[in-house]
Design an enzyme around this catalytic site. Sequence first.
Site, PDB file in Angstrom:
ATOM      1  N   ARG A 156      -0.106  -2.752  -0.215  1.00 13.91           N
ATOM      2  CA  ARG A 156      -0.888  -2.937   1.003  1.00 13.91           C
ATOM      3  C   ARG A 156      -0.090  -2.412   2.193  1.00 13.91           C
ATOM      4  O   ARG A 156       1.120  -2.383   2.163  1.00 13.91           O
ATOM      5  CB  ARG A 156      -1.211  -4.416   1.199  1.00 13.91           C
ATOM      6  CG  ARG A 156      -2.370  -4.841   0.315  1.00 13.91           C
ATOM      7  CD  ARG A 156      -2.150  -6.212  -0.284  1.00 13.91           C
ATOM      8  NE  ARG A 156      -3.100  -6.605  -1.315  1.00 13.91           N
ATOM      9  CZ  ARG A 156      -3.200  -6.086  -2.512  1.00 13.91           C
ATOM     10  NH1 ARG A 156      -2.474  -5.058  -2.858  1.00 13.91           N
ATOM     11  NH2 ARG A 156      -4.046  -6.560  -3.401  1.00 13.91           N
ATOM     12  N   GLY A 157      -0.820  -1.979   3.226  1.00 10.36           N
ATOM     13  CA  GLY A 157      -0.151  -1.455   4.412  1.00 10.36           C
ATOM     14  C   GLY A 157      -0.033   0.058   4.410  1.00 10.36           C
ATOM     15  O   GLY A 157       0.504   0.636   5.348  1.00 10.36           O
ATOM     16  N   CYS A 158      -0.512   0.690   3.359  1.00 11.05           N
ATOM     17  CA  CYS A 158      -0.478   2.156   3.278  1.00 11.05           C
ATOM     18  C   CYS A 158      -1.868   2.693   3.623  1.00 11.05           C
ATOM     19  O   CYS A 158      -2.875   2.148   3.179  1.00 11.05           O
ATOM     20  CB  CYS A 158      -0.102   2.611   1.869  1.00 11.05           C
ATOM     21  SG  CYS A 158       1.565   2.156   1.393  1.00 11.05           S
ATOM     22  N   ALA A 159      -1.918   3.764   4.402  1.00  6.04           N
ATOM     23  CA  ALA A 159      -3.198   4.379   4.752  1.00  6.04           C
ATOM     24  C   ALA A 159      -3.844   5.001   3.523  1.00  6.04           C
ATOM     25  O   ALA A 159      -5.058   4.968   3.359  1.00  6.04           O
ATOM     26  CB  ALA A 159      -2.991   5.440   5.829  1.00  6.04           C
ATOM     27  N   SER A 160      -3.031   5.549   2.637  1.00  9.56           N
ATOM     28  CA  SER A 160      -3.547   6.131   1.394  1.00  9.56           C
ATOM     29  C   SER A 160      -3.393   5.097   0.273  1.00  9.56           C
ATOM     30  O   SER A 160      -2.769   4.059   0.463  1.00  9.56           O
ATOM     31  CB  SER A 160      -2.788   7.413   1.063  1.00  9.56           C
ATOM     32  OG  SER A 160      -1.409   7.172   1.084  1.00  9.56           O
TER      33      SER A 160
END
Length: 143
Positions: free
Chosen positions: A53-57
């Site tokens: 979690r926390g990743c744009a991709s």
Amino acid sequence: MSARMSIAETAAEIREDFSWLEDWEARFAHIIDLGKANPPLEAHERTEETRVRGCASQVWLVTGWEDGKLVLRAESDAMIVSGLIALLIQLYTGATKEEILSFDARAFLDEIGVSGALTAQRSNGLASMLARIQDDAKALPTA
């Protein structure tokens, strides 16, 4: 085959590789090439549990331990993130809990000129991946 290098020794090799890259374009091209060589995860390994979690991709990170050494595998649907993953795999695979918890990966990535070139979203994603590796190391019982 020789013994596994420490994180510091691996970091020195990566630092040397990046020292030849003269600008951001060359660094990004190198990171993307690293990502293209990163083997994909098995379909059953791409789960909500392994998703970072926390990743744009989309990023999935699978960690395991063999003889007290980290086995790290990961995949992303974005080329540049796949390259960042490949760098983290190179750096951390085979490392002990103590090495992982004492190594300042953010400072290292700043030093080789990776962090400064990332968008805020990519930086947050990279921080999330590093935090996940650290958390998994902290969760490993001390031998």
